[in-house]
Scaffold this active site. Structure first.
Site, PDB file in Angstrom:
ATOM      1  N   ASP A  67     -52.601  19.846  -7.187  1.00  0.00           N
ATOM      2  CA  ASP A  67     -53.296  18.559  -7.095  1.00  0.00           C
ATOM      3  C   ASP A  67     -53.257  17.749  -8.395  1.00  0.00           C
ATOM      4  O   ASP A  67     -53.140  16.531  -8.366  1.00  0.00           O
ATOM      5  CB  ASP A  67     -54.764  18.763  -6.673  1.00  0.00           C
ATOM      6  CG  ASP A  67     -55.524  19.746  -7.566  1.00  0.00           C
ATOM      7  OD1 ASP A  67     -54.929  20.242  -8.539  1.00  0.00           O
ATOM      8  OD2 ASP A  67     -56.705  20.011  -7.294  1.00  0.00           O
ATOM      9  N   HIS A  68     -53.269  18.430  -9.544  1.00  0.00           N
ATOM     10  CA  HIS A  68     -53.399  17.695 -10.797  1.00  0.00           C
ATOM     11  C   HIS A  68     -52.102  17.035 -11.247  1.00  0.00           C
ATOM     12  O   HIS A  68     -52.128  16.120 -12.067  1.00  0.00           O
ATOM     13  CB  HIS A  68     -53.901  18.624 -11.909  1.00  0.00           C
ATOM     14  CG  HIS A  68     -55.385  18.845 -11.859  1.00  0.00           C
ATOM     15  ND1 HIS A  68     -56.014  19.382 -10.777  1.00  0.00           N
ATOM     16  CD2 HIS A  68     -56.361  18.589 -12.767  1.00  0.00           C
ATOM     17  CE1 HIS A  68     -57.319  19.451 -11.017  1.00  0.00           C
ATOM     18  NE2 HIS A  68     -57.551  18.974 -12.217  1.00  0.00           N
ATOM     19  N   ASP A  74     -60.959  25.378 -13.368  1.00  0.00           N
ATOM     20  CA  ASP A  74     -61.174  23.927 -13.420  1.00  0.00           C
ATOM     21  C   ASP A  74     -62.675  23.703 -13.494  1.00  0.00           C
ATOM     22  O   ASP A  74     -63.445  24.382 -12.804  1.00  0.00           O
ATOM     23  CB  ASP A  74     -60.611  23.270 -12.153  1.00  0.00           C
ATOM     24  CG  ASP A  74     -60.669  21.757 -12.261  1.00  0.00           C
ATOM     25  OD1 ASP A  74     -59.677  21.151 -12.691  1.00  0.00           O
ATOM     26  OD2 ASP A  74     -61.730  21.182 -11.939  1.00  0.00           O
ATOM     27  N   ARG A 112     -66.083  11.775 -14.052  1.00  0.00           N
ATOM     28  CA  ARG A 112     -65.965  11.604 -15.506  1.00  0.00           C
ATOM     29  C   ARG A 112     -65.590  10.178 -15.829  1.00  0.00           C
ATOM     30  O   ARG A 112     -64.781   9.576 -15.130  1.00  0.00           O
ATOM     31  CB  ARG A 112     -64.883  12.540 -16.060  1.00  0.00           C
ATOM     32  CG  ARG A 112     -65.270  13.978 -15.877  1.00  0.00           C
ATOM     33  CD  ARG A 112     -64.829  14.870 -17.001  1.00  0.00           C
ATOM     34  NE  ARG A 112     -65.678  16.032 -16.930  1.00  0.00           N
ATOM     35  CZ  ARG A 112     -65.256  17.289 -17.053  1.00  0.00           C
ATOM     36  NH1 ARG A 112     -63.988  17.529 -17.311  1.00  0.00           N
ATOM     37  NH2 ARG A 112     -66.092  18.284 -16.970  1.00  0.00           N
ATOM     38  N   SER A 136     -63.645  24.367 -25.067  1.00  0.00           N
ATOM     39  CA  SER A 136     -63.273  24.937 -23.772  1.00  0.00           C
ATOM     40  C   SER A 136     -62.486  26.224 -23.960  1.00  0.00           C
ATOM     41  O   SER A 136     -61.743  26.380 -24.932  1.00  0.00           O
ATOM     42  CB  SER A 136     -62.471  23.917 -22.966  1.00  0.00           C
ATOM     43  OG  SER A 136     -61.331  23.561 -23.684  1.00  0.00           O
ATOM     44  N   ARG A 149     -59.728  28.123 -23.781  1.00  0.00           N
ATOM     45  CA  ARG A 149     -58.308  27.824 -23.560  1.00  0.00           C
ATOM     46  C   ARG A 149     -57.500  29.024 -24.040  1.00  0.00           C
ATOM     47  O   ARG A 149     -57.477  29.316 -25.231  1.00  0.00           O
ATOM     48  CB  ARG A 149     -57.969  26.558 -24.342  1.00  0.00           C
ATOM     49  CG  ARG A 149     -56.680  25.943 -23.954  1.00  0.00           C
ATOM     50  CD  ARG A 149     -56.520  24.596 -24.597  1.00  0.00           C
ATOM     51  NE  ARG A 149     -57.551  23.633 -24.192  1.00  0.00           N
ATOM     52  CZ  ARG A 149     -57.866  22.558 -24.900  1.00  0.00           C
ATOM     53  NH1 ARG A 149     -57.264  22.313 -26.030  1.00  0.00           N
ATOM     54  NH2 ARG A 149     -58.781  21.729 -24.463  1.00  0.00           N
TER      55      ARG A 149
HETATM   56  S1  SF4 Z   1     -62.601  15.881 -11.250  1.00  0.00           S
HETATM   57 FE1  SF4 Z   1     -60.832  17.146 -11.666  1.00  0.00          FE
HETATM   58  S2  SF4 Z   1     -60.384  18.224  -9.738  1.00  0.00           S
HETATM   59 FE2  SF4 Z   1     -61.724  16.497  -9.267  1.00  0.00          FE
HETATM   60  S3  SF4 Z   1     -60.333  14.864  -8.657  1.00  0.00           S
HETATM   61 FE3  SF4 Z   1     -60.839  14.615 -10.824  1.00  0.00          FE
HETATM   62  S4  SF4 Z   1     -59.194  15.693 -11.901  1.00  0.00           S
HETATM   63 FE4  SF4 Z   1     -59.154  16.379  -9.772  1.00  0.00          FE
END
Ligand code: SF4
Length: 754
Positions: A95-96, A160, A448, A643, A645
């Site tokens: 997805d990313h 994630d 975010r 984080s 990592r």
């Molecule tokens: S918060 Fe992270 S997992 Fe969710 S859509 Fe955005 S990038 Fe993708």
């Protein structure tokens, strides 16, 4: 399709007995969080009342989830463990790596060809080792997990930070680094500091324009971006019971923005309905039989202040829709105060783009509520005033909302549907018509909104709200518009008002999908070969690190004496380097390039003791390695915070660093160094940091008697012929010393498997 039904039924069948044992020990009522944590101890013999915020505890999660970007190194490492299959059910989700540019179909095709090598690798490794693989286009990891795998009372880790989304279905679900995922997939324990607990009591009922998103936007304002650190939020109360399961997911999802370890809700009617609606009636049936164990004890919810470390109460009857931002998700504005905030703070008033969807807000309910606003715009002769994009969370949601005509409604007002992927949410957004420096405003239903997160432009003011508020604002094109009170002018010049949104929690005709994008792993993967092109720039198979040679480490050169803050980001920078996260040698070219050299106060400039010249850190480490000389990194307080990592521990190991000697460590990084077979030591006397000189040759002595009880000795041979010797502390237990001797934790597991 009920994935892992056996596992879930087995867990539920022993839950009552397990909890009885825990109760006998704790002798008090328990929150749901505690019930889940105490029934997932790795070693049940360790059962005792743990100190919240104090004790480190080993857990045994039920499952692992990985997204495509972080799965690369996790799987490369797992291959080193010598296992035939993963120890717990695990999945990979593509997805990313999908960039949003023109629209779903074209963007997906481009992503598949650009990332073919990575997707093929992830697919093959998954197939071989018993890991479920969700192809590009199948959806965003957290939405897919909620639809298919999350179950009340379970525990999951995921590579994630928004793994926490599964708390919407009553799980303790926690975002971790790749090294933790590798441990759990290899059957090892997973360590977590026992969290503190925040109880969030919800009274009243969501109504009108207010949605689940507004609960977490409000909580973010209360707790701020750091208020949840080391804590789990448990929501309860009549208000909680009235929020849909996916709405609960939204609240838990964005709990990551306040730093919470995770958030969760107790099992209730809404979860039952969601399980049934997503073809998991058998899971709901099994959960019903133990329902009392899948929520907190009544005594806890009746007197929360006695059992939680902190309690927050929110009356949903009075909660207003919120818009949070810009640049920080905890800057919370009730909508009635937002227009004034825009004017007083000089935020760009003209909205340039509205984006709905993402893993946070892309449920059927979210889309129907937003579509109800879009439909009003069609009916009342309005169109969007700005660009408008829609990112469905999964193919199942996309197919269903398309079938039900909702995507058409967005299309009629000018909306563009993007691929079922992260896209703009993670900066994978080729935003057109945008000046990279121009001050501008966008509004999203994502989670975010830090500077540069969406489009890389530091001047983009990103605001976060519910999908229906985003849709309304996009129609208005003006940040000072309040859909609850203000009117808009339509094509005929009339003043029209948007009515309250209307949503449908679950599709009346059920969910449907033609191809959900899932690839089941092979029953027996032993015949599957994993091939990576030797000249690949993005992937590199790992070679096991060399075992300890059985001697003290002598004659090492100082690579860098880092001064001040040195986080995992300073040790292994993100940004463009993330492209190489599956290629250890390439990404190692960022080793410690952000750390400040004590001797010259510069970054990425250290003295190469072999030539006397100043060089870059990675280049200098490579020079020592090529000469067969080990190197050592010296650091300050809280080295490796940030984080988790794994690259920050793997890169120094790869480039020949044998020891990291610091005033103090961030615990997760210290453990990661141990896992990679390195020595992570601390100065017994912090003043000894000052004795380390730029041209030192350094030895660590006493390794033949390395034991949990004994300190090690450090000797500095200064270039002027003098020496200094001092003690270094360590926190290695017997197992970790065995990792050091074997060369890494994975080496040890492989040796034990042979
Ligand atoms: S918060 Fe992270 S997992 Fe969710 S859509 Fe955005 S990038 Fe993708």
């Amino acid at each position: 399709m009920a994935f892992d039904l056996d596992l879930i039924q087995r867990y539920y069948s022993s839950l009552a007995d397990q909890l009885e044992t825990v109760r006998a020990k704790l002798n008090r009522p328990m929150s749901l969080t505690e019930k889940i944590l105490y029934t997932h101890l790795y070693n049940t013999g360790d059962l005792k009342e743990f100190q919240r915020g104090g004790d480190y505890v080993n857990f045994s999660p039920d499952r692992v989830a990985m997204q495509d970007a972080t799965a690369q190194m996790a799987l490369l490492q797992f291959m080193q463990a010598g296992k035939d299959k993963v120890a717990v059910p695990s999945t990979v989700h593509c997805d990313h790596l999908i960039q949003a540019k023109v629209g779903a179909d074209d963007d997906l095709k481009t992503a598949i060809s650009t990332n073919k090598e990575v997707f093929d690798f992830l697919s093959n490794v998954s197939n071989k080792y018993g890991i479920g693989f969700w192809k590009p286009g199948a959806g965003i990891i957290h939405q897919v997990i909620l639809e298919n795998y999350a179950f009340p009372g379970g525990m999951m880790i995921g590579t994630d930070s928004h793994t926490v989304n599964a708390g919407g279905l009553g799980m303790v679900a926690i975002g971790v680094g790749g090294a933790d995922a590798v441990d759990v997939m290899a059957g090892m324990p997973w360590e977590l500091k026992f969290p503190k607990l925040i109880g969030v009591k919800l009274t009243g009922k969501l109504n009108g324009w207010t949605s689940a998103k507004d609960v977490i936007l409000k909580v973010a304002g209360v707790l701020t971006v750091k208020g949840g650190t080391g804590k789990i939020l448990e929501y309860f109360g009549e208000g909680a019971e009235n929020i849909s399961c996916t709405g609960k997911g939204t609240i838990c999802n964005m709990g990551a923005e306040i730093g919470a370890t995770t958030s969760l809700f107790g099992y209730d009617e809404k979860m039952r309905a969601y399980l049934r609606g997503t073809e998991r009636a058998d899971v709901a049936e099994a959960a019903d039989k133990v329902a009392a164990h899948l929520t907190g004890d009544p005594e806890v919810y009746a007197a929360p202040e006695k059992y939680f470390d902190e309690v927050i109460e929110i009356n949903l009857d009075e909660l207003e829709p919120h818009i949070n931002g810009p640049f920080s998700p905890d800057k919370a504005w009730p909508i009635s105060e937002f227009a004034r905030a825009v004017e007083e703070n000089g935020y760009p008033r003209d909205l340039e783009v509205g984006l709905i969807g993402s893993c946070t807000n892309s449920s059927y309910e979210d889309i129907t509520r937003a579509a109800s606003i879009a439909q009003q715009a069609v009916d009342k002769g309005l169109k969007v005033a700005t660009e408008f994009t829609i990112t469905p969370g999964s193919e199942q949601v996309r197919y269903t909302v398309d079938r039900d005509g909702l995507l058409d409604v967005f299309g009629k007002i000018g909306g563009v549907v993007l691929a079922n992927a992260c896209g703009p949410c993670i900066g994978q957004w080729a935003r057109h018509n945008a000046d990279k420096e121009k001050k501008n405003s966008i509004i999203t239903s994502f989670n975010r909104n830090f500077a540069k997160r969406n489009d890389g432009n530091p001047n983009t003011h990103a605001f976060v709200a519910s999908p229906e508020i985003v849709t309304a604002m996009t129609i208005a094109g003006d940040l000072t518009f309040n859909p609850l009170t203000d009117s808009l002018t339509n094509e005929k010049g009339e003043q029209v008002k948007l009515e309250e949104p209307r949503g449908i929690e679950m599709p009346a005709m059920g969910f449907s999908v033609e191809d959900n994008g899932y690839q089941a792993p092979a029953e027996d993967g032993s015949h599957i070969d994993i091939n990576v092109a030797p000249d690949s720039r993005r992937l590199q198979l790992l070679d096991p690190f060399a075992p300890w040679e059985g001697e003290d480490l002598t004659g090492m050169k100082l690579l860098i004496k880092a001064e001040g803050k040195c986080t995992t980001d300073h040790i292994s920078m993100a940004g463009p380097w993330l492209r190489y996260r599956g290629h250890l040698d390439n990404i190692s070219n960022n080793l410690l390039i952000g750390a400040v050299n004590f001797f010259n106060k510069k970054t990425n400039a250290v003295t190469n003791q072999l030539t006397g010249e100043t060089g870059e850190v990675p280049e200098t480490a490579r020079a020592y390695k090529a000469a067969g000389i080990g190197s050592i990194v010296v650091g300050d307080e809280n080295y490796g915070e940030g984080s988790s990592r794994e690259h920050a521990a793997m890169e120094p190991r790869h480039l020949g660093v044998r020891v990291v000697l610091v005033k103090s460590f961030a615990r997760i990084h210290e453990t990661n160094l141990k896992k990679q077979g390195m020595l992570g030591l601390t100065f017994a006397d912090k003043d000894d940091y000052d004795k380390v000189r730029e041209d030192d040759t350094i030895s660590v002595l006493g390794l033949r008697k390395f034991s949990p009880e004994n300190n090690l000795l450090v000797r500095l041979d200064h270039a002027d012929g003098t020496t200094d010797e001092f003690e270094a502390n360590h926190t290695y237990n017997e197992t970790q010393i065995a990792w050091f001797r074997a060369g890494s934790a994975l080496n040890l597991i492989r040796m034990q498997n042979q």
